[in-house]
Motif scaffolding. Structure first.
Motif, short mmCIF file in Angstrom:
data_model
loop_
_atom_site.label_atom_id
_atom_site.label_comp_id
_atom_site.label_asym_id
_atom_site.label_seq_id
_atom_site.Cartn_x
_atom_site.Cartn_y
_atom_site.Cartn_z
N ALA A 115 12.17 33.45 -43.75
CA ALA A 115 12.31 32.26 -42.90
C ALA A 115 13.05 31.16 -43.66
O ALA A 115 13.92 30.48 -43.10
CB ALA A 115 10.94 31.77 -42.44
N GLY A 116 12.70 30.97 -44.94
CA GLY A 116 13.41 29.99 -45.76
C GLY A 116 14.87 30.35 -45.91
O GLY A 116 15.76 29.50 -45.75
N ASP A 117 15.15 31.63 -46.20
CA ASP A 117 16.54 32.09 -46.32
C ASP A 117 17.30 31.86 -45.02
O ASP A 117 18.47 31.45 -45.02
CB ASP A 117 16.58 33.59 -46.66
CG ASP A 117 16.12 33.88 -48.09
OD1 ASP A 117 15.98 32.93 -48.87
OD2 ASP A 117 15.89 35.07 -48.39
N PHE A 118 16.63 32.17 -43.90
CA PHE A 118 17.26 32.02 -42.59
C PHE A 118 17.63 30.57 -42.33
O PHE A 118 18.73 30.26 -41.85
CB PHE A 118 16.32 32.54 -41.49
CG PHE A 118 16.86 32.34 -40.11
CD1 PHE A 118 17.86 33.16 -39.61
CD2 PHE A 118 16.37 31.33 -39.30
CE1 PHE A 118 18.37 32.96 -38.33
CE2 PHE A 118 16.86 31.13 -38.02
CZ PHE A 118 17.87 31.96 -37.54
N LEU A 119 16.72 29.64 -42.66
CA LEU A 119 17.00 28.22 -42.44
C LEU A 119 18.14 27.73 -43.34
O LEU A 119 18.98 26.92 -42.92
CB LEU A 119 15.75 27.38 -42.67
CG LEU A 119 14.66 27.49 -41.59
CD1 LEU A 119 13.41 26.74 -42.02
CD2 LEU A 119 15.17 26.95 -40.26
N PHE A 120 18.19 28.21 -44.59
CA PHE A 120 19.32 27.88 -45.46
C PHE A 120 20.63 28.39 -44.85
O PHE A 120 21.64 27.70 -44.85
CB PHE A 120 19.13 28.49 -46.85
CG PHE A 120 18.29 27.67 -47.79
CD1 PHE A 120 18.52 26.31 -47.96
CD2 PHE A 120 17.26 28.26 -48.52
CE1 PHE A 120 17.74 25.55 -48.84
CE2 PHE A 120 16.48 27.51 -49.40
CZ PHE A 120 16.71 26.16 -49.55
N ALA A 121 20.59 29.63 -44.33
CA ALA A 121 21.79 30.22 -43.74
C ALA A 121 22.24 29.45 -42.50
O ALA A 121 23.43 29.16 -42.31
CB ALA A 121 21.54 31.69 -43.40
N GLN A 122 21.26 29.11 -41.64
CA GLN A 122 21.58 28.36 -40.42
C GLN A 122 22.17 26.99 -40.76
O GLN A 122 23.15 26.54 -40.17
CB GLN A 122 20.33 28.17 -39.56
CG GLN A 122 19.93 29.36 -38.72
CD GLN A 122 20.92 29.61 -37.58
OE1 GLN A 122 22.03 30.08 -37.79
NE2 GLN A 122 20.51 29.30 -36.37
N SER A 123 21.56 26.33 -41.74
CA SER A 123 22.06 25.00 -42.13
C SER A 123 23.48 25.13 -42.68
O SER A 123 24.33 24.27 -42.43
CB SER A 123 21.13 24.35 -43.16
OG SER A 123 21.08 25.09 -44.35
#
Length: 323
Positions: A115-123
Motif C-alpha cells: 500500500a505504501g509502495d502503491f501510494l508512492f507510485a500514484q503520487s
C-alpha cells in the motif's frame, strides 16, 4: 494552546476540497489496496503538509487565485507523507496511527508495504503529470530522502558516535525534506523568483527541523496518551535524539546504559531519568527555537497577507507544543 488546524483559516476551503479529492485519487483496482489507502485517508490527521503548500501558494500568488496545479501538488504532498507513515509503522511495529489500527495491524505487513509502495507510485504519476521538470525533481528528491533517513536511523541505532549535525541531517531526510521541497515547488508553480523560491525552501527546511526536534523532546516530556505511544519509545529503540545527545555530554553513566541496549531491568527508566535531570531537554528546546526563528526570518521578503501570517504563526505553534 492554539491548534494547528485553527491556523489554516486562509486555506480552510482548499483543505476540505483536498480531503474530498484524496480518496478519488487512489484509483486502486485491487479492493485490498483501495481499502488500505482509504483506511488511512479517512483517519484524517492535521493535514499540516498540504496546508503549508496551499498557504505558500496563496502567499506567492499575490492575491490571484491559486491554480489546479497548486491543488494537485498539495494532494501529492499528502500522498507522499501518508505513504511514508505506512512504511514507518511497519518498521517501528507501531500498532496504531491517528488513533486507529495501523495498516499492517488491520491487514498485514505485506499489504502495508505494498500500500505504501502503491501510494508512492500514484503520487509519482500525478507528479509527472504536473509537467514541470523542476517540481518533479524536487518531489522525487523527497522520496529518495525518506529512504535515506530510514537507513540512517537503522544504522545509527545505539550509536553514541552520532553528532548533532548527523542527527539534523537524518531529521531533514525524515521530516524536513518534504516540507522544504514542497514549499519551494509551490512557489515555482506561482512563477516566483529564484530568491523567493529558495527562501521558501529554507522556511520549510527550518520549520521541519523544529517540528522534528520538538517531537523528539515530547518523547521525554509527553504522556503516553498525548503521544499515542509509550514515552521513551525512541530511546528504547536506540534512536538517539537531540535531548539524549546533549545529556550524554554531562551524564557519563548514560553511556553504559545505552551501550548495553537497556538489557537490564530498570535500565530504560534510569536512562530517561538521567536525560530529564540533564540540560539535554533545555538545549534541545533552544535548538528547536533557533530553527523556528530562522524559518520566520526567511518569510521577511514575502508581501503581507493572511497566508504569510499563518505561515509565521505555524512556526510559533511548533514551539508552543512544548508548553
Amino acid at each position: 494552546m492554539t491548534s494547528a488546524t485553527s491556523l489554516f483559516s486562509p486555506v480552510e476551503a482548499d483543505l476540505r476540497l483536498l480531503t474530498e479529492n484524496l480518496q478519488n485519487l487512489i484509483g486502486a483496482r485491487h479492493p485490498i489496496l483501495y481499502a488500505a489507502a482509504e483506511h488511512l485517508f479517512s483517519a484524517g490527521g492535521k493535514r499540516i503538509r498540504p496546508a503549508i503548500v496551499l498557504l505558500v501558494a496563496r502567499a506567492t500568488m499575490h492575491g490571484q487565485e491559486i491554480t489546479q496545479r497548486h491543488r494537485r501538488l498539495a494532494e501529492i504532498t499528502e500522498m507522499i507523507h501518508t505513504a511514508s507513515l505506512v512504511h514507518d509503522d511497519v518498521i517501528d511495529e507501531s500498532a496504531t496511527r491517528r488513533g486507529i489500527p495501523a495498516v499492517h495491524s488491520r491487514f498485514s505487513n505485506q499489504v502495508a508495504v505494498l500500500a505504501g509502495d502503491f501510494l508512492f507510485a500514484q503520487s509519482s504519476w500525478y507528479l509527472a503529470n504536473l509537467e514541470n521538470i523542476e517540481v518533479i525533481k524536487l518531489l522525487s528528491e523527497v522520496i529518495k530522502d525518506f529512504a535515506e533517513g530510514e537507513i540512517q536511523q537503522g544504522l545509527f541505532r545505539f550509536d553514541m558516535g552520532i553528532t548533532i549535525e548527523s542527527y539534523l541531517e537524518k531529521s531533514y531526510y525524515k521530516t524536513a525534506s518534504l516540507i522544504a521541497n514542497s514549499s519551494k515547488a509551490a512557489a515555482i508553480l506561482s512563477d516566483a523568483s529564484e530568491v523567493e523560491a529558495q527562501n521558501l525552501y529554507h522556511y520549510g527546511r527550518n520549520l521541519g527541523l523544529a517540528f522534528q526536534i520538538v517531537d523528539d523532546i515530547l518523547d521525554f516530556t509527553g504522556s503516553t496518551e498525548s503521544l499515542g505511544k509509550p514515552a521513551g519509545s525512541d530511546l528504547r529503540s536506540g534512536n538517539l535524539t537531540a535531548p539524549v545527545l546533549y545529556a550524554l555530554e554531562e551524564k557519563p553513566y548514560l553511556e553504559d546504559l545505552i551501550d548495553r541496549e537497556f538489557e537490564q531491568e530498570d535500565d530504560l527508566e534510569q536512562a530517561l531519568a538521567l536525560v530529564r535531570d540533564s540540560q539535554g531537554i533545555q538545549r534541545a528546546r533552544e535548538l528547536a527555537s533557533h530553527h523556528a526563528k530562522s524559518a520566520i526570518e526567511h518569510l521577511a521578503d514575502l508581501p503581507m497577507s493572511e497566508s504569510r501570517q499563518a505561515l509565521i504563526k505555524l512556526a510559533d505553534y511548533v514551539l508552543s507544543r512544548l508548553y
